[in-house]
Scaffold this active site. Structure first.
Site, PDB file in Angstrom:
ATOM      1  N   GLY A 113     -15.489  10.760  54.195  1.00 22.86           N
ATOM      2  CA  GLY A 113     -15.606  12.146  54.615  1.00 22.86           C
ATOM      3  C   GLY A 113     -16.183  13.058  53.556  1.00 22.86           C
ATOM      4  O   GLY A 113     -16.983  13.958  53.851  1.00 22.86           O
ATOM      5  N   THR A 172     -13.314   6.017  62.411  1.00 23.10           N
ATOM      6  CA  THR A 172     -13.490   7.279  63.103  1.00 23.10           C
ATOM      7  C   THR A 172     -14.110   6.845  64.419  1.00 23.10           C
ATOM      8  O   THR A 172     -14.724   5.792  64.473  1.00 23.10           O
ATOM      9  CB  THR A 172     -14.512   8.174  62.370  1.00 23.10           C
ATOM     10  OG1 THR A 172     -14.099   8.338  61.032  1.00 23.10           O
ATOM     11  CG2 THR A 172     -14.648   9.522  63.024  1.00 23.10           C
TER      12      THR A 172
END
Lengths: 298, 298
Positions: free
Chosen positions: A223, A169
């Site tokens: 996540g 990310t």
């Protein structure tokens, strides 16, 4: 004075030197913008665009491939001014999802637009589109084929035989010379993902948060762990209610993540005083920062 | 002892008496389940299923129509045990989105599944599907036609000429006799919505949150306001860091929402001691609760 931290993911990172060099080039550009009076929100958007455009990071060009072999992108941005926020998930063909998130923040009456509807919105606001071939790199195709043949859906950015190598990310947090904070996060998600899975990156309070009264946070990692602990807001509330500095709140937030959900993640945090915090529960994290004029050691 | 609160939305509510009667029937059923030893997560799911199945509430059957004249549903559930959570957004044809959210929580490795992917997941886990005609009521078609002809996209559940009458969402929070908390939220979103807009209802930390160590929260109102303040987590952190009761935290959370984003919303909260809290910044809220054996006045 102003501060800026950017990151390129957490995990076990084999090509760290190369990624750090890229991070430091972008960090220098962003710091110069801040020194020239640019706003925090302009700088975090700029840094994330640069990371999205670099195929070595799992965001924008070079993102991991989903179950269908396509790139689906998620991004969010938040301005510490009035808690303004914009987010998007599951979009295809948008060159810079972070700019779409910013356009949603500034030009729509909504915060979170997903899928085909978000792509329509992007089209009607002139966001740059690119064909699938722009996003898909040969390295990602190899990685995806390996994941598919192994029947693995959750590994991210990993090389063969290593199921949890790197959680890709990208993100940036900044404080500008007017005392305004901003945070931005962007990702291609997880390799071979299916079922319309959305992670933490586009979720306000999970993968991103900014409030001029407390701090700006960008998170990366698994996540689901970050979603369940609402990690970015958790950290901001430690600054708010417990008077912690960025580093104390980052550390306590990651401790909480590990204790509550055995979580794997990393965070970058800048508080309203320009102090920096970085913490992670993974083996490593790729990041760089300049905090009130002083470059962080990485 | 155990506690349960359920709600059917906030706003200016013309048919309050009728809605309250329905709420109290479901409240009684849920309370009896808790008295018989049912778990908090079973009870909040049950209550939300009952509200989804009742076409008078904007969730499941009888939901508002999106720009295309279809029903698109969002829901989330969270168990205070280990911060387990499941959420879904933008799904069509699923009779009970809250049960899909629970199946995601228990049967997938993910937290948040959206759109067609979530529908595929529902199919592979045997969730009950219904044709479009099941969800669409003539009242909603009239409302949608009025909204379309007025070019309005944000009003929700409103009657003609009243752009902010009622923000329909349903929710439930419970504490069971083993000291476990749970929260659930479900909605059809806003009338005439477009661009794949997602509100707060399916977002962990915004429209729903539960932690056995603090409290369970379900929020309803203008989704964008709730998203930007990460309202459910904000309230839970007031319990955690400031030692507030459910009512104090609910009130302070709504005060914060108004102060920060001029927000319109309502929340129901049960803390780990079974105390109840309800607060809203809208003219009214439809809810009912039984708190440690005592029925709340509404």
């Amino acid at each position: 004075m102003s501060s800026l931290i950017i990151h390129g993911g957490v995990g076990t990172i084999s090509n760290k030197k190369e990624l750090l060099e890229k991070i430091h080039v972008i960090l220098k550009e962003g710091s110069e913008m801040l020194s020239s009076g640019a706003s925090a929100v302009d700088v975090v958007e700029y840094c994330v665009i640069r990371l999205e455009d670099d195929e070595f990071f799992n965001a924008g060009k070079g993102s991991v491939l989903n179950e269908g072999g396509s790139v689906e992108l998620d991004a969010a941005i938040m301005s510490g001014d009035f808690l303004m926020a914009g987010a998007t998930a599951g979009v295809r063909g948008i060159k810079n999802p972070i700019s779409l998130a910013r356009t949603i923040m500034e030009k729509s009456e909504h915060v979170f637009l997903v899928g085909a509807g978000a792509e329509d919105f992007a089209g009607s606001h002139g966001l740059k589109k690119m064909p699938d071939s722009y996003f898909v790199t040969s390295k990602r195709v190899e990685q995806w084929e390996a994941a598919k043949s192994a029947g693995v859906t959750t590994l991210d950015h990993a090389e063969k035989g290593d199921s949890e190598k790197k959680y890709g990310t990208v993100g940036a947090v900044a404080l500008d010379d007017k005392g305004k904070l901003a945070a931005a996060t962007s990702t291609g998600g997880i390799v071979n993902k299916k079922f319309g899975r959305v992670g933490d990156s586009p979720i306000i309070g999970a993968g991103v948060y900014a409030d001029n009264n407390t701090c700006a946070v960008s998170a990366t990692g698994i996540g689901e762990h970050i979603l369940r602990t609402v990690l970015a807001k958790d950290i901001a509330d430690r600054v708010r209610f417990e008077g912690m500095t960025a580093q104390e709140a980052a550390q306590k937030g990651i401790d909480y993540l590990v204790e509550q959900v055995d979580g794997k993640a990393g965070v970058i945090v800048i508080d309203k005083n320009g102090k920096c915090g970085v913490s992670f529960s993974t083996p490593d994290m790729v990041y760089g920062g300049v905090c009130n004029g002083i470059t962080m050691e990485t």
